[in-house]
Scaffold this motif. Structure first.
Motif, mmCIF file in Angstrom:
data_model
loop_
_atom_site.group_PDB
_atom_site.id
_atom_site.type_symbol
_atom_site.label_atom_id
_atom_site.label_comp_id
_atom_site.label_asym_id
_atom_site.label_seq_id
_atom_site.Cartn_x
_atom_site.Cartn_y
_atom_site.Cartn_z
ATOM 1 N N UNK A 499 0.921 -1.558 -0.081
ATOM 2 C CA UNK A 499 -0.358 0.188 0.046
ATOM 3 C C UNK A 499 1.227 1.325 -0.443
ATOM 4 N N UNK A 500 0.749 1.954 0.130
ATOM 5 C CA UNK A 500 1.207 4.049 -0.833
ATOM 6 C C UNK A 500 1.563 3.806 1.273
ATOM 7 N N UNK A 501 2.889 4.313 0.969
ATOM 8 C CA UNK A 501 3.971 4.791 1.980
ATOM 9 C C UNK A 501 3.232 6.238 2.045
ATOM 10 N N UNK A 502 2.461 6.531 3.440
ATOM 11 C CA UNK A 502 1.602 7.688 3.602
ATOM 12 C C UNK A 502 2.028 8.603 3.936
ATOM 13 N N UNK A 503 3.852 7.947 4.609
ATOM 14 C CA UNK A 503 4.432 9.545 4.171
ATOM 15 C C UNK A 503 4.762 10.019 3.779
#
Lengths: 530, 530
Positions: A499-503
């Protein structure tokens, strides 16, 4: 561009829009040809929401993600010990009686499940065998200390409705096809080679586990009828139906076992219990009757699924039946975060108790630190960490309730707790953050079109993080001595979800996960480069 | 209800609407999970017509149709002789030079194909090997004479782009799954049993034939480059793409041969010939270069596909190349109706000539009577039959031109001919009608929704007739002696296609065919009951 990885900084390769369009087109056609699919989004009709005809590709990464080979192999190696651990926890109802009632006080859902056990514990159980289809989920933890090796840390251990096995087998096939057919640009990194890609036999492995349960019923329980079947308990209007269909196909085509489906809402109209608690299923279309050997739950794990007392009555009736359950309410409860937390307490004696002769230390190495926030000594220790911003920033606060809301991260934790009375803190578990190395990938997914019934494809590239799941199957007996209680214990393939690395900024939209497969690399490959 | 069949009058069983809905739902989910699919109908966009995302099930019968076992086995048994026959016809260019030019006069398409041969015949051919992927199509003919046995009669012999092999394998799997999983009502006729269902290995069989061609290039022609590939020549915006994808998947996954696609319109921009006529393909996305070992045409069989002189230039250039062609223009021309008609003439010596040592009589038994309508003695005989209403009613008039319009049936033939000058009659072939026994079945298909981009499912029950296709693969050399010219010769599975019996009222819409598989029965099962 930030270098996400130390080695293979060229992975995945930068490609032009035209190259990406071509590769994505090939990926989608292959995915559709092997049933790597989900149903399109429901549309409104005069009869309510309905799933359209046809199928669309499930979300998937364009490239297999880099994953440390040592971590992958360790996760596979210890799965059978994890299977045994959770079988032994489930068998030890006295131990669960110490843990579960505390939680039942704050969680109606746990209370309802536990009440089913309480109603059956004195002679109501008619089937000593239990089947577990497990998935142990990990992230790679990379300590910031120089020279430290990547290690797997367990996120959770699933004891009910472990999904995506059918699709994970095909996700690995898709990446192998794209590599074998030279769809990736020929400048692709040296990381990509056939040997680095690991197949996942989860569809066959999970079906084999279910077939083991079915056969055990035939040989040990002895059916009273000639026609027998496995019954899947599923959610209505399931979009992820093809994931289940692949397991059904293996059971029907390879094992010649009939498979039918019912929901919590319909199962009592389609089944009945005999005087001896045999579960008889009457097929709603053909009216043919079958003795149910095995109930496989792909539903019933979320509080929101039980919409009326009748749904709880259905669960109780099924639990009372002679069919083998995958899982029983006890095995489902063994998968609570609270159990994971109790096992993970520093110096916890429980792991040694449940696995006296096995890989205790290797399992312990996969635990993240976890604390309760109650008034026990460990709870006080947890509170001290959680209320201090300096220490809290390495932790996440998770509600113990199933489906009980969002996690609270890092420095948000102290303020969150201070806003609430201390009496409510016990409803949370404090868990050490796992710090997975980020890398780049491209996620291909479908989204609902703004107008009409169609779907449109979306392709996004950016920083991502991966979660590895190892499937295991375990058939065990609740009765008798511990020795010999586990009748079959197998590893059943893997799942990689990304999943997208929200950082990271932009790129992959947060919240949208995709299926993936592993491209195995050495211990030193991952971690931010300079 | 009219009894369609003598035995098994209960086949397929009458089922309730609810039973049908359930069975159709199961069928669709299984179909989508194994890639028994086509692309949805094209939708209009600002950039022109476009195929939507996703896939929908291909049309299929709910039940496998009854088919005489003796006919099915005979068709399989003689396929290798048919393969040899068409290889030997193609090798005998002198014989084709007698036949084709007559037809080239009335058919631009044949003329254009023939011109390619004329340009290459004197030293322009650089590859002695030719690959055929054939499909011989039959209907069961049931004479009205009492006691007569059902026999196969050949409808046509396809030498180019024989399609549906990838899907036919899955059609048979779908029916077997529905039977194994007890989806058919338990009152189903005794005709239905696992032993009566025949699997079709067409996807693997056709891929195996293509792999044979590829390997022959590697061993006999010797590539000049390390990277080699098979190139599929396909139509743009193909809805039947998954049928091809299954063959590609076998080639890539089982045989490790890269497969790419191009169209007549794009192939010259993506390939070039070296001085020694080696065909080099430059992948438009990766820019990697491959020596093309084999050109597999899934396009180029219909006159309408050649939209400009450039398309003919493309065909000529490919034909000149050293790649093995599946098929060459000569093999494509050998599939003309005219060749079929010449072979089928009563007392024709040609069959004996091309198959001196083989199943001449068994092949001859599959021929329907066919006549030219020209000024030859046979042509005069044909004219006499065609102009007489009493005799014409047992015949069909077929245009010899490829894509040359509709067939004229039975009593419409005399008036049709009388309206035209005799000089035009030579453009038609007169063929004895095959009288296939009708039976009942249910066809499940998708149709474009009236609004929006969606599709809606249609289910129709009524009288149907079946057409059996047997796939064969044959690799042969144009050079040298006849003995040893055929290098590989294999049977490659079957196709059953079923369509509405237009002589029956209502039920299945005319013109919509569906895929099917065989449920084998005895010789006496079919034919109208009393």
């Amino acid at each position: 561009m930030m270098a996400y990885v130390k080695e293979f900084a060229d992975y995945p390769p930068e490609i032009s829009q035209q190259q990406q369009d071509f590769a994505v087109g090939q990926l989608k056609n292959y995915a559709l040809s092997v049933g790597f699919t989900v149903k399109p989004f429901a549309v409104q009709t005069d009869d309510g929401p309905k799933l359209p005809e046809g199928a669309v590709p499930a979300p998937i990464t364009l490239y297999p993600s880099l994953f440390p080979k040592s971590c992958f192999e360790e996760a596979l190696d210890i799965q059978q010990s994890y299977n045994t651990l959770y079988a032994n926890i489930t068998r030890d109802t006295a131990w669960l009686e110490d843990i579960v009632p505390q939680l039942a006080k704050i969680d109606d859902f746990v209370e309802n499940l536990w009440n089913i056990h309480l109603q059956l514990k004195d002679g109501g159980y008619t089937q000593p065998l239990t089947l577990g289809l497990f998935r142990s989920d990990y992230m790679v933890h990379l300590d910031k200390t120089p020279g430290s090796k990547p290690q797997i840390r367990q996120v959770e251990f699933n004891t009910i409705a472990s999904s995506f096995g059918g699709l994970s087998t095909r996700a690995a096939q898709i990446h192998r096809y794209l590599l074998t057919n030279n769809i990736y640009p020929s400048t692709s990194s040296s990381a990509l080679s056939p040997d680095a890609l690991a197949p996942s036999d989860a569809a066959a492995g999970l079906a084999h586990g279910l077939a083991n349960g079915h056969k055990a019923y035939l040989s040990h329980t002895k059916p009273t009828m000639e026609d027998t079947c496995i019954l899947f308990i599923v959610q209505p209007s399931e979009r992820n139906i093809f994931d289940q269909q692949h397991i059904e196909n293996e059971l029907v085509n390879t094992h010649s076992i009939p498979v039918f489906r019912s929901t919590l809402a319909t199962v009592l109209t389609q089944t009945h219990l005999t005087d001896t608690s045999v579960l008889i299923y009457t097929h709603p279309s053909t009216q043919r009757k079958y003795e149910v050997t095995l109930l496989y739950y792909r539903a019933g794990y979320a509080p929101t699924e039980y919409t009326s007392p009748a749904d709880w009555t259905a669960r109780l009736t099924l639990e009372r039946s002679r069919a083998i359950k995958c899982p029983t309410v006890l095995l489902q409860l063994a998968g609570m975060k609270k159990v994971q937390q109790v096992l993970a307490l520093p110096d916890s004696p429980h792991l040694q108790r449940f696995l006296p002769n096995a890989d205790t230390e290797r399992l312990r190495n996969t635990f993240a630190l976890m604390y309760p926030l109650d008034s026990t000594p460990s709870g006080k220790e947890g509170q001290a960490i959680a209320l201090n911003e300096a220490t809290a920033k390495g932790y996440v606060l998770k509600p113990q309730r199933e489906g009980g809301g969002n996690n609270i991260y890092r420095s948000d934790i102290p303020a969150f707790l201070k806003e609430r009375p201390e009496s409510e803190w016990g409803a949370y578990v404090l868990m050490q953050m796992i710090e997975p190395p980020a890398q780049r990938n491209t996620i291909v997914r479908m989204t609902a079109a703004k107008e009409g019934q169609g779907v449109v494809g979306v392709v996004e590239t950016g920083g991502v993080i991966c979660e590895l799941g190892i499937y295991g199957t375990c058939l065990f007996s609740m009765a008798g001595q511990t020795a010999g209680a586990v009748q079959s214990n197998e590893v059943a393939g893997y799942l990689l979800r990304t999943k997208g690395d929200t950082s990271s900024e932009g790129g992959v939209a947060a919240g949208f996960g995709a299926l993936d497969s592993v491209c195995l690399v050495g211990d030193d490959a991952l971690g931010a480069g300079s």
